[in-house]
Design a protein around this motif. Sequence first.
Motif, short mmCIF file in Angstrom:
data_model
loop_
_atom_site.label_atom_id
_atom_site.label_comp_id
_atom_site.label_asym_id
_atom_site.label_seq_id
_atom_site.Cartn_x
_atom_site.Cartn_y
_atom_site.Cartn_z
N VAL A 26 0.75 -1.09 0.05
CA VAL A 26 0.04 0.04 0.05
C VAL A 26 0.97 1.10 -0.09
CG1 VAL A 26 -1.97 1.42 1.25
CG2 VAL A 26 -1.88 -1.37 1.57
N THR A 27 0.97 2.10 -1.08
CA THR A 27 1.66 3.15 -1.01
C THR A 27 0.94 4.52 -0.09
OG1 THR A 27 2.41 2.62 -3.25
CG2 THR A 27 2.74 4.80 -2.54
N ASP A 28 1.23 4.35 1.12
CA ASP A 28 0.32 5.03 2.10
C ASP A 28 1.39 6.38 2.42
OD1 ASP A 28 2.31 3.70 3.49
OD2 ASP A 28 1.07 3.22 5.17
N ILE A 29 2.30 6.61 1.60
CA ILE A 29 2.87 8.10 1.40
C ILE A 29 3.34 8.11 0.20
CG2 ILE A 29 4.93 7.07 2.41
CD1 ILE A 29 3.53 10.58 2.90
N ASP A 30 2.68 9.32 -0.44
CA ASP A 30 3.05 9.63 -1.64
C ASP A 30 2.48 11.21 -2.16
OD1 ASP A 30 4.31 9.57 -4.19
OD2 ASP A 30 3.23 8.03 -5.08
N ASP A 31 2.90 11.75 -3.36
CA ASP A 31 2.52 13.22 -3.50
C ASP A 31 0.94 13.16 -3.62
OD1 ASP A 31 4.93 14.29 -3.31
OD2 ASP A 31 5.37 14.09 -5.48
N PRO A 32 0.40 12.30 -4.42
CA PRO A 32 -1.08 12.33 -4.47
C PRO A 32 -1.91 12.24 -3.27
CG PRO A 32 -0.13 10.82 -5.99
CD PRO A 32 0.92 11.18 -5.22
N LEU A 33 -1.54 11.45 -2.30
CA LEU A 33 -2.07 11.25 -0.84
C LEU A 33 -1.87 12.73 -0.33
CD1 LEU A 33 -3.32 9.64 1.04
CD2 LEU A 33 -0.97 8.96 1.66
N LEU A 34 -0.60 13.12 -0.40
CA LEU A 34 -0.68 14.55 0.41
C LEU A 34 -1.34 15.69 -0.35
CD1 LEU A 34 3.31 14.32 1.16
CD2 LEU A 34 1.23 13.63 2.64
N GLU A 35 -1.49 15.50 -1.58
CA GLU A 35 -2.35 16.78 -2.28
C GLU A 35 -3.76 16.67 -1.93
OE1 GLU A 35 -0.83 15.85 -6.19
OE2 GLU A 35 0.92 16.54 -5.90
N ARG A 36 -4.23 15.37 -1.90
CA ARG A 36 -5.51 15.04 -1.65
C ARG A 36 -6.06 15.38 -0.26
NH1 ARG A 36 -9.61 12.14 -4.09
NH2 ARG A 36 -8.34 12.80 -6.00
N ALA A 37 -5.06 15.14 0.68
CA ALA A 37 -5.28 15.69 2.07
C ALA A 37 -5.59 16.99 2.17
CB ALA A 37 -4.45 14.89 2.92
N VAL A 38 -4.72 17.92 1.58
CA VAL A 38 -4.71 19.15 1.48
C VAL A 38 -5.87 19.75 1.07
CG1 VAL A 38 -3.45 21.47 0.91
CG2 VAL A 38 -1.88 19.68 1.65
N ARG A 39 -6.16 19.14 -0.14
CA ARG A 39 -7.56 19.67 -0.73
C ARG A 39 -8.62 19.35 0.11
NH1 ARG A 39 -10.51 16.20 -5.41
NH2 ARG A 39 -11.63 15.45 -3.47
N ASP A 40 -8.88 18.29 0.63
CA ASP A 40 -10.11 17.93 1.64
C ASP A 40 -9.83 18.46 3.11
OD1 ASP A 40 -10.75 16.79 -0.67
OD2 ASP A 40 -10.62 14.69 -0.08
N ASP A 41 -8.60 19.06 3.35
CA ASP A 41 -8.47 19.43 4.91
C ASP A 41 -8.46 18.32 5.51
OD1 ASP A 41 -7.94 21.07 7.04
OD2 ASP A 41 -9.85 21.82 6.87
N ILE A 42 -8.09 17.14 5.29
CA ILE A 42 -7.92 16.08 6.23
C ILE A 42 -6.61 15.56 6.50
CG2 ILE A 42 -8.03 14.48 4.27
CD1 ILE A 42 -9.89 12.66 6.10
N ASP A 43 -6.26 14.90 7.75
CA ASP A 43 -4.97 14.44 8.03
C ASP A 43 -4.64 13.43 6.98
OD1 ASP A 43 -2.50 14.19 10.03
OD2 ASP A 43 -3.41 12.30 9.91
N TRP A 44 -3.37 13.43 6.40
CA TRP A 44 -2.98 12.58 5.50
C TRP A 44 -3.10 11.03 6.04
CZ3 TRP A 44 1.15 9.22 5.84
CH2 TRP A 44 2.28 9.44 6.76
N THR A 45 -2.88 10.94 7.20
CA THR A 45 -2.60 9.42 7.75
C THR A 45 -4.20 8.86 7.72
OG1 THR A 45 -2.61 10.33 10.04
CG2 THR A 45 -0.48 9.78 9.10
N ALA A 46 -5.12 9.73 8.31
CA ALA A 46 -6.45 9.40 8.42
C ALA A 46 -7.01 9.42 7.05
CB ALA A 46 -7.24 10.76 9.19
#
Length: 409
Positions: A82-102
């Motif tokens: 599971v690629t649970d750290i990568d740019d798309p994940l961080l970008e989506r977390a910022v967009r949705d105002d949610i912690d990336w780990t959550a």
Amino acid sequence: MHAWPASEVPALPGTGRDLRIHDTATGSRVTLDPGPVARIYVCGITPYDATHMGHAATYNAFDLVQRVWLDTKRQVHYVQNVTDIDDPLLERAVRDDIDWTALAQRETTLFREDMTALRMLPPQQYIGAVEAIPGIVPVVERLRDMGAAYELDGDVYFSVESDRHFGEVSHYDAALMRRLSAERGGDPDRPGKKNPLDPVLWLAARDGEPSWDGGSLGPGRPGWHIECVAIALDHLGMGFDVQGGGSDLIFPHHEMGASHAHALTGEHPFAKTYVHAGMVALHGEKMSKSKGNLVFVSALRREGVDPAAIRLTLLAHHYRADWEWTDGVLQDAVDRLGRWRAAVSRPDGPPADALLEEVRDALADDLDTPRALAAVDRWVELQRTEGGTDDSAPGLVSRTVDALMGVAL
């Protein structure tokens, strides 16, 4: 990280066939001849959105590989990341105002639920990139110390010229490689790189982004390709039987991963066979998160669509084919599921021993699921029009479809 519960695979009489499958690296069909334990690595999700039909089609293909192997009485050692750290994940977390780990945890949980509903067999090791970092760091350090990697402004890049086998997975020319690198997470235009195609192994810490202890590399996070290499080598070793994923992973992901492993170990090949599933389209374009044209497994389940019908929709298309999702293809699968369930609910029918062998033959022939479905369709129609007196036949048909295609009737 834990996977999902395994559904029971019914035992079938006799023994299945060895699988002949298309190998991307050679461009031809090869007969897989694993030992008593067949080894397979399938690249997992980047969990920034729900499981869509393109994902489902890919994991369906490699679930079938496992089922064919199990039918030959082999054991299967299956690893998925599971690629649970990568740019798309961080970008989506910022967009949705949610912690990336959550976000990663939420979408990984939903993926597990979808895989359970679709009755995909789980991997023995299901490993997140974050938990693999302690094993990734020494791998990157070793590549750097060997001269197969170099530093650029604190980041560490792999030198593709350090692997004489580079290009042997995809066989793409340099222009296509450069274009795909730019489209799929690479940075071919970054100044200072030795080769535009060189991929990042370790990304130095950036302000506002998560980072981990990288030992002599400094704080940062791993690149995409090295993640899978470190996990696969740790759990499967070099020369495992099948490296699998969607066809969009041929380059750069699988090409780069193979080169990392070759340079690291001095051995070849990383995987004996490279197998790739086709793309699923919606409204004429490949289904992808970046385009937003997605049909989600979880959404269909919420609408009351039987997961077995979703799986039959996937099985109606050859795994290597590119195809388009429509309401019509789903309705065809719903209708087929109804006919099949009605047939196996009857007390008897025509003999089904030949059907079992037809399905085995079809799946052993490069996972020819349309041919396998057609064989079951013929048995169902024969039962409807002519009946039969074999009271064991409906049960054998049900077990065949379940064991070899993962569809519970």
